[in-house]
Design an enzyme around this catalytic site. Structure first.
Site, PDB file in Angstrom:
ATOM      1  CG  ASN A  67      51.781  40.003  -9.152  1.00 20.82           C
ATOM      2  OD1 ASN A  67      50.554  39.988  -9.165  1.00 20.82           O
ATOM      3  ND2 ASN A  67      52.490  40.181 -10.246  1.00 20.82           N
ATOM      4  CE  LYS A  82      55.124  36.022 -11.002  1.00 18.86           C
ATOM      5  NZ  LYS A  82      55.088  36.562 -12.390  1.00 18.86           N
ATOM      6  NE  ARG A 139      49.045  42.743 -11.469  1.00 20.93           N
ATOM      7  CZ  ARG A 139      48.279  41.774 -11.947  1.00 20.93           C
ATOM      8  NH1 ARG A 139      48.137  40.638 -11.291  1.00 20.93           N
ATOM      9  NH2 ARG A 139      47.650  41.935 -13.088  1.00 20.93           N
ATOM     10  CG  HIS A 180      48.761  43.504 -19.114  1.00 21.30           C
ATOM     11  ND1 HIS A 180      48.197  43.013 -20.273  1.00 21.30           N
ATOM     12  CD2 HIS A 180      48.633  42.517 -18.195  1.00 21.30           C
ATOM     13  CE1 HIS A 180      47.745  41.790 -20.060  1.00 21.30           C
ATOM     14  NE2 HIS A 180      47.991  41.466 -18.810  1.00 21.30           N
ATOM     15  N   GLY A 240      50.536  37.296 -23.246  1.00 25.12           N
ATOM     16  CA  GLY A 240      50.583  36.151 -22.356  1.00 25.12           C
ATOM     17  C   GLY A 240      49.219  35.494 -22.368  1.00 25.12           C
ATOM     18  NE  ARG A 272      40.867  37.944 -18.982  1.00 21.18           N
ATOM     19  CZ  ARG A 272      42.004  38.399 -18.486  1.00 21.18           C
ATOM     20  NH1 ARG A 272      42.829  39.098 -19.250  1.00 21.18           N
ATOM     21  NH2 ARG A 272      42.338  38.167 -17.249  1.00 21.18           N
ATOM     22  CG  ASP A 293      50.560  26.539 -23.322  1.00 24.25           C
ATOM     23  OD1 ASP A 293      51.241  27.111 -24.199  1.00 24.25           O
ATOM     24  OD2 ASP A 293      51.048  26.127 -22.256  1.00 24.25           O
ATOM     25  CG  MET A 294      51.041  30.719 -28.955  1.00 26.87           C
ATOM     26  SD  MET A 294      49.807  30.583 -30.302  1.00 26.87           S
ATOM     27  CE  MET A 294      48.936  32.153 -30.106  1.00 26.87           C
ATOM     28  NE  ARG A 295      54.111  26.696 -23.258  1.00 29.14           N
ATOM     29  CZ  ARG A 295      54.400  26.606 -21.964  1.00 29.14           C
ATOM     30  NH1 ARG A 295      55.666  26.506 -21.573  1.00 29.14           N
ATOM     31  NH2 ARG A 295      53.449  26.620 -21.051  1.00 29.14           N
ATOM     32  CD  GLU A 307      53.261  42.179 -15.096  1.00 27.75           C
ATOM     33  OE1 GLU A 307      52.196  42.808 -14.934  1.00 27.75           O
ATOM     34  OE2 GLU A 307      53.309  40.964 -15.363  1.00 27.75           O
TER      35      GLU A 307
END
Length: 371
Positions: free
Chosen positions: A8, A15, A65, A154, A184, A215, A256-258, A356
């Site tokens: 990937n 990955k 991928r 996706h 994500g 984005r 980063d949402m965290r 995935e």
């Protein structure tokens, strides 16, 4: 058992995962590909590094991928010279991703000439979109000449998660209407009717739709014209702004949402606004897809934010009780694949870890078995 290697290649990483049947043998990630002072200089070097370090005894196939398959590829395919040429022709539609995917395929073909290589396309799952969902309302001849339409992305994640949702609920996949929310750093929504994608938020590129890490998601096209005319920005500068300096990063300075959630909890108003913009966009897509599907059996959250950010899940579905959609606070705070809606809810709300690579491996095995 069939041994499959999945590669990937992302924009700055590779990955990999090795399977024996459905069992994961080993896995890893090569980070910072092509970055100054980082990892390997390019994706070809990264893939060579991975292959050199693996015991490939008994390998039966390599699954790759590929982000963009255009209108040509509606299913995974065995790679030959013609397929490779067609993927190269699609580079203008995915200039940040398809070249990296091609590099991985080319290196693996050269290193393993007797092993089948299979290309699995992010866009393929969305080939079932009705023409009314895929067509933009611009001049038809211009659209056809330049391949302008909604492709969606996706796809391997939405395919895996929608199928896994049916398993979790003990329902036949072909009889389930699901809204899947892949949240994500990249984010997209998908309406899946009886196992088929019928609507998705990403469009000709991954820029359209939900608010993402960097984005913008949906945007009035006039913003682009305005930035060109009034700010004097070039097309490349606007492209960089909308793809790499917008979304959560543009609103808060972090993608980063965290960290956004931490700042929000500390009273940061920019983080609060970003959170509301992010969740409001999701709510709008859920409502629209509910209307398109007619009835919804399940809504499933997945990917980094979708799997781990309980406040996002709660806020994105807040106020939808009249549609039979609700989140149980205690269940929302748990871990693992699970249902987080109250007992007896009309719509099951689920959290499922996406996989995935496992989906790519499954499709790769199916292609090889069919030849």
């Amino acid at each position: 058992m069939s041994r499959v290697l999945v590669l990937n290649c992302g924009s700055s990483s590779v990955k990999w995962r090795r399977y024996d049947g459905d069992q994961v043998l080993d896995h890893g990630t090569v980070e910072r590909v092509g970055e100054p002072g980082g990892g390997p200089p390019d994706h070809a070097s990264a893939v060579r590094q991975i292959l050199d370090g693996l015991d490939l005894t008994g390998l039966t196939a390599v699954g790759h991928r590929v982000v963009h398959g255009g209108r040509k590829f509606s299913a995974p395919v065995l790679v030959d010279d013609a397929v490779l040429a067609a993927i190269k022709d699609l580079v203008p539609l995915a200039p940040l991703h398809n070249p990296a995917n091609l590099a991985g395929i080319e290196v693996a073909r050269a290193a393993l000439p007797d092993i089948p290589q299979v290309a699995v396309f992010d866009t393929a799952f969305h080939h079932t979109l009705p023409e009314a969902a895929a067509t933009y309302a611009i001049d038809r001849e211009v659209a056809e000449r330049y391949g302008i339409r909604r492709y969606g992305f996706h796809g391997t994640s939405h395919a895996y998660v929608s199928r896994r949702t049916a398993q979790l609920l003990g329902r036949p996949y072909e009889q389930l209407n699901t809204i899947t929310l892949h949240l994500g750093n990249g984010a997209s929504a998908c309406a899946v009717a009886n196992g088929r994608s019928v609507a998705t938020s990403m469009g000709m590129s991954p820029l359209q739709g939900l608010v993402m890490g960097t984005r913008s998601g949906d945007l009035d096209p006039t913003v682009i014209f305005h930035l060109r005319r009034e700010a004097g920005l070039s097309v490349d500068e606007i492209d960089d702004l909308l793809n790499h300096r917008s979304g959560l990063l543009g609103l808060t300075g972090v993608n980063d949402m965290r960290e956004v959630l931490q700042r929000r909890a500390a009273g940061d108003q920019a983080a609060e606004l970003a959170f509301e913009v992010y969740c409001r966009r999701i709510t709008g897509y859920v409502g629209a897809y509910y209307a398109l599907l007619g009835h919804v059996d399940a809504i499933t959250f997945t990917a980094g934010v979708g799997e781990h950010a309980a406040p996002v899940r709660a806020a994105a579905l807040a106020g939808l009780d009249r549609l039979g959609i609700a989140v149980d606070d205690a269940r929302n705070g748990g871990e693992g694949d699970r249902v987080i809606s109250p007992d007896g809810a009309e719509v099951s709300v689920c959290v499922i870890r996406t996989d995935e690579e496992r989906e790519i491996a499954r499709q790769t095995r199916d292609v090889v078995a069919g030849h």
